[in-house]
Structures are given as C-alpha cells and as structure tokens.
Design an enzyme around this catalytic site. Sequence first.
Site, PDB file in Angstrom:
ATOM      1  CB  CYS A  73      -0.799   0.149   1.069  1.00  0.00           C
ATOM      2  SG  CYS A  73      -2.085   1.503   1.429  1.00  0.00           S
ATOM      3  CB  CYS A  77      -2.734   4.718   7.410  1.00  0.00           C
ATOM      4  SG  CYS A  77      -3.626   5.345   6.169  1.00  0.00           S
ATOM      5  CB  CYS A  80      -2.117   0.681   8.331  1.00  0.00           C
ATOM      6  SG  CYS A  80      -2.560  -0.761   7.166  1.00  0.00           S
ATOM      7  CB  CYS A 117     -15.788  -8.043   5.505  1.00  0.00           C
ATOM      8  SG  CYS A 117     -17.226  -7.840   6.670  1.00  0.00           S
ATOM      9  CB  CYS A 149     -19.103  -5.787   3.832  1.00  0.00           C
ATOM     10  SG  CYS A 149     -18.403  -4.327   4.068  1.00  0.00           S
ATOM     11  CB  CYS A 209     -20.025  -0.536   6.482  1.00  0.00           C
ATOM     12  SG  CYS A 209     -18.980  -1.131   7.783  1.00  0.00           S
ATOM     13  NE  ARG A 279     -18.397  -5.029  11.815  1.00  0.00           N
ATOM     14  CZ  ARG A 279     -18.887  -4.159  10.925  1.00  0.00           C
ATOM     15  NH1 ARG A 279     -20.091  -4.074  11.007  1.00  0.00           N
ATOM     16  NH2 ARG A 279     -18.272  -3.673   9.823  1.00  0.00           N
TER      17      ARG A 279
END
Length: 334
Positions: A73, A77, A80, A117, A149, A209, A279
């Site tokens: 990626c 962030c 992460c 997901c 999802c 979501c 959640r």
Amino acid sequence: MIQGVQSRTNPWEVLADKVLKGETISTEEGLAVLRSDDHELLSLLQAAFRVRYHFFGKKVKLNMIFNAKSGLCPENCGYCSQSIVSDAPIEKYTLLKKDVLVAGAREAMERKAGTYCIVASGRGPTDREVEEVCSAVREIKQELGMKICACLGILKEEQARRLKDAGVDRYNHNLNTSASHHTNITTSHTYEDRVGTVEKVKKAGISPCSGCIVGMGESDEQIMEMAYELRRLDADSIPVNFLHAIPGTPLEGMDELDPRRCLRVLALFRFVCPPKEIRISGGREVNLGSLQPLALYPANALFVGDYLTTEGQVADQDHQMIRDLGFEIEEFAG
C-alpha cells in the site's frame, strides 16, 4: 415503578430516555459519558443496553474479514501494518483469485457470520481488481446467498455502481479519526477523500459502513466529532476499532486505552447513533481483555476470526461468550 425511580435519579437512564425519544445527546452529555467514573460503569452500560435492546433485542450479528490483498500500500497511515511507512513483518500479496475469495465465504458461513467482508489494501482498486471482486461476489451470491461487504479503498463513482450491480450489499470505508486529527495519522489522502467515498457508496445504493479507530492520541472532543460525523453520514454499520499498536508501525508503543475506556466509547456511540449496528472490531481482544462480554451490552455486532494482519479470538470462544450472556447469534444476518 423501579424503572421510573431509576430514570429520575440515574443520569445515564435519563440520557437513555432522551435517546429513545429520538433526541440527540449534546456534546456535554457525550463528554460526560467518556469522563464518567469507574463506579458508574455498570449503570452506564445498563442504560446503553436499554437503547441497544430497543433496536436489536439480544441478537448479535457476526461479520468475518477476508484479507484479499495484503500490504503493497502506498499510503502512510500511521496505524497500519500494510502501509508504506510500516516495517511490520507481514505477508504481502496481490489480489487473490476468485476461487480463493469464494472459499473464504464458505468459511465465513461455517463461522455463522452474517456478512462476509472482502478487504484489499491500497489507496483504491484498479478496474481489473473491481472486476475480480465482482466476479467472486456474483458466484458467492449464487452459491451461498450471504451478504457481502467490500472494503477496497477510495472509489470512483463508476466502480461503486459496478459493485452494486454485482450484488455487493455493503461497502466499508472508515473515517478512522476526526477531521481535526486526520493529518496526525495520515497525509497521503485527505479526510474529504474518505467522506467522499462514503457518499459515492450511498449514491450507488450500497449500504454504507464507516467507523473509527480509538486510541491514536485523539481527545475526547475528537471522539465526539467522529460520532457526530458518522451520525451525519447515516452510516448503517459502525465498526469501532481500538488501536492495536503493531510493532513496526509509526504508532508502535502507543498504549492509552484500558478496558473501561473502551466500554465508555461503545456506550457513547450507542447513544449518538442509537438505531445503527455498532460493531466491536479490531483490537478488542487486546484492549478489552476479560471485559469483552460487557462490550455486547452497548454493541450488537462483532468480527469473528482473524483481522487483516493480526489474530482474533477463536470463533468458538466468541459463540460461547454470546451464549453465556444469554444473547443469540443472528445467523446469516447482514
């Protein structure tokens, strides 16, 4: 009679009464939740449970994450392990093939997950990656009929429409933190990029979501900002993550949460977004510890199995925890 007395003398019951009347709690009331004393915790959770019970009874929804593309990626962030600024020793691979994604859905079904997901790292998907996911979704829908999802990063409008046409029920794109704290966490994309993706998903007719990560140095006021923004966005499902500071990431060593703090945050989100799926998500095992069962008094959903690059609690233990509470797994419910 007893309930009436509680409502007059217990400030948290008064707050629950207000929420159940359809009123929005104030910033001051929300901050009071976050700053409440430990000896008030059980009464706070009872009040939050009244709201949860009104909308969801004792049912618990289960979701399962499948890491369809790991690492690689370009984003920075700080939380992460898959980002370009992370040195965490994780497995890295490109988007998995359709048959692997379908096999993951079968595993989710076995774990009694209502929503499967499909998650892919990266700033956003290529058109080829979107088509690969769409192909898998069509097969999963035909074979299993379960809710899907997708979480593929920042979307274009046309990509959102393609996912909708393929049968994607829900799209996850977390705000992660508040607008005022965003640049302390990442600078490779903007807060508006995240909000924009949620809006595109809604425009395409996919259930939005979106949630947050707590424990990244944000203030109480910034947690309130997140809660109010998710209410404004009308997110149907709100995953509340608690930072699991992974070695090798910029936030390595950050440890500002305790189980009671996490429970207060969940109660806050229940009061601010009363009819929405709240959640318990990443970091629950690490941060809630032995108090995990209490989290299901304000929350009505959780992830089963592993997360993206960290292990989760064994599914059978989650099932037992739910039974021990006297709650009921809402099987195959999205």
